[in-house]
Motif scaffolding. Structure first.
Motif, PDB file in Angstrom:
ATOM      1  N   GLU A   3      14.490 -19.602 -66.706  1.00 60.23           N
ATOM      2  CA  GLU A   3      13.683 -20.077 -67.798  1.00 60.23           C
ATOM      3  C   GLU A   3      12.170 -19.091 -67.926  1.00 60.23           C
ATOM      4  N   PHE A   4      11.907 -18.974 -66.798  1.00 61.20           N
ATOM      5  CA  PHE A   4      10.535 -18.437 -66.673  1.00 61.20           C
ATOM      6  C   PHE A   4      10.730 -16.696 -66.769  1.00 61.20           C
ATOM      7  N   LEU A   5      12.076 -16.390 -66.238  1.00 64.43           N
ATOM      8  CA  LEU A   5      12.135 -14.934 -66.080  1.00 64.43           C
ATOM      9  C   LEU A   5      13.300 -14.465 -66.681  1.00 64.43           C
ATOM     10  N   ASN A  43      -1.409  -9.585 -61.943  1.00 61.61           N
ATOM     11  CA  ASN A  43      -2.074 -10.755 -62.508  1.00 61.61           C
ATOM     12  C   ASN A  43      -2.601 -10.634 -63.909  1.00 61.61           C
ATOM     13  N   LYS A  44      -1.882 -10.418 -64.689  1.00 69.52           N
ATOM     14  CA  LYS A  44      -2.087 -10.403 -66.204  1.00 69.52           C
ATOM     15  C   LYS A  44      -1.510 -11.581 -67.008  1.00 69.52           C
ATOM     16  N   GLU A  45      -0.380 -12.036 -66.671  1.00 69.50           N
ATOM     17  CA  GLU A  45       0.202 -13.034 -67.460  1.00 69.50           C
ATOM     18  C   GLU A  45       0.025 -14.517 -66.636  1.00 69.50           C
ATOM     19  N   GLN A  46      -1.293 -14.916 -66.686  1.00 72.77           N
ATOM     20  CA  GLN A  46      -1.883 -15.968 -66.104  1.00 72.77           C
ATOM     21  C   GLN A  46      -1.067 -17.147 -66.472  1.00 72.77           C
ATOM     22  N   GLN A  47      -0.782 -17.502 -67.697  1.00 66.38           N
ATOM     23  CA  GLN A  47      -0.135 -18.714 -68.153  1.00 66.38           C
ATOM     24  C   GLN A  47       1.137 -18.811 -67.566  1.00 66.38           C
ATOM     25  N   LEU A  48       1.973 -17.816 -67.627  1.00 59.75           N
ATOM     26  CA  LEU A  48       3.313 -17.485 -66.972  1.00 59.75           C
ATOM     27  C   LEU A  48       3.089 -17.768 -65.394  1.00 59.75           C
ATOM     28  N   LEU A  49       2.420 -17.522 -64.799  1.00 61.60           N
ATOM     29  CA  LEU A  49       2.159 -17.506 -63.377  1.00 61.60           C
ATOM     30  C   LEU A  49       1.859 -18.880 -62.979  1.00 61.60           C
ATOM     31  N   GLU A  50       0.905 -19.490 -63.748  1.00 63.31           N
ATOM     32  CA  GLU A  50       0.723 -20.976 -63.670  1.00 63.31           C
ATOM     33  C   GLU A  50       1.857 -21.821 -63.865  1.00 63.31           C
ATOM     34  N   ASP A  51       2.558 -21.532 -64.881  1.00 60.86           N
ATOM     35  CA  ASP A  51       4.078 -22.249 -65.153  1.00 60.86           C
ATOM     36  C   ASP A  51       4.636 -22.211 -63.890  1.00 60.86           C
ATOM     37  N   ILE A  52       4.977 -20.748 -63.307  1.00 65.16           N
ATOM     38  CA  ILE A  52       5.849 -20.662 -62.287  1.00 65.16           C
ATOM     39  C   ILE A  52       5.371 -21.448 -61.065  1.00 65.16           C
ATOM     40  N   TYR A  92      -3.060 -19.827 -58.177  1.00 63.98           N
ATOM     41  CA  TYR A  92      -2.081 -20.714 -59.036  1.00 63.98           C
ATOM     42  C   TYR A  92      -1.386 -21.753 -58.109  1.00 63.98           C
ATOM     43  N   MET A  93      -1.509 -21.694 -56.431  1.00 59.51           N
ATOM     44  CA  MET A  93      -0.769 -22.543 -56.008  1.00 59.51           C
ATOM     45  C   MET A  93      -1.530 -24.013 -56.119  1.00 59.51           C
ATOM     46  N   GLY A  94      -0.419 -24.892 -56.164  1.00 56.21           N
ATOM     47  CA  GLY A  94      -0.658 -26.501 -55.766  1.00 56.21           C
ATOM     48  C   GLY A  94      -1.217 -26.668 -54.398  1.00 56.21           C
ATOM     49  N   THR A  95      -1.558 -27.869 -54.396  1.00 54.92           N
ATOM     50  CA  THR A  95      -2.060 -28.422 -52.999  1.00 54.92           C
ATOM     51  C   THR A  95      -0.765 -28.360 -51.857  1.00 54.92           C
ATOM     52  N   LYS A  96       0.250 -28.750 -52.250  1.00 51.25           N
ATOM     53  CA  LYS A  96       1.350 -28.592 -51.053  1.00 51.25           C
ATOM     54  C   LYS A  96       1.916 -27.556 -50.846  1.00 51.25           C
ATOM     55  N   THR A  97       1.881 -26.698 -52.031  1.00 52.21           N
ATOM     56  CA  THR A  97       2.571 -25.241 -51.739  1.00 52.21           C
ATOM     57  C   THR A  97       1.387 -24.519 -50.969  1.00 52.21           C
ATOM     58  N   THR A  98       0.028 -24.637 -51.085  1.00 46.05           N
ATOM     59  CA  THR A  98      -0.841 -24.056 -50.050  1.00 46.05           C
ATOM     60  C   THR A  98      -0.844 -24.463 -48.823  1.00 46.05           C
TER      61      THR A  98
END
Length: 111
Positions: A3-5, A43-52, A92-98
């Protein structure tokens, strides 16, 4: 992830044809991670990276231990292979991912 890619659809289908089934680790490492690494290096498609990475955070907060283990082995260990990519990913990482990323690097002796 398709869906993202959406550009990964053909490679995903080819992987299934080649192995006769969906091999999760192979698909993630060979099909999905290369374009994600490219996105992070540019590091250009920031919205896509945020969604991923929002999706990644959902994965690590799920109750599916098998999926989480595969995610750590495939995604987080690969992100740690390149310091620039990892630095970009951290934004872009969330807390648990980090937390899991740090743990993965520690287990590999990189931290």
């Amino acid at each position: 992830m398709q869906e993202f890619l959406p550009s990964t659809k053909e490679a995903y289908i080819e992987s299934i044809k080649e192995y006769g089934e969906v091999l999760e680790i192979v698909v993630i490492e060979d099909v999905f991670m290369p374009p994600i690494l490219k996105l992070l290096s540019e590091n250009k498609e920031q919205q896509l990276l945020e969604d991923i990475f929002k999706y990644f955070e959902e994965i690590v907060n799920s109750d599916d231990i098998h999926l989480i283990k595969i995610f750590v082995i495939t995604v987080l260990e690969i992100l740690g292979n390149d310091k620039l990519i990892l630095e970009n990913a951290k934004q872009y990482m969330g807390t648990k991912t980090t937390v899991l990323q740090i743990k993965a690097d520690e287990e590999l002796g990189r931290a």
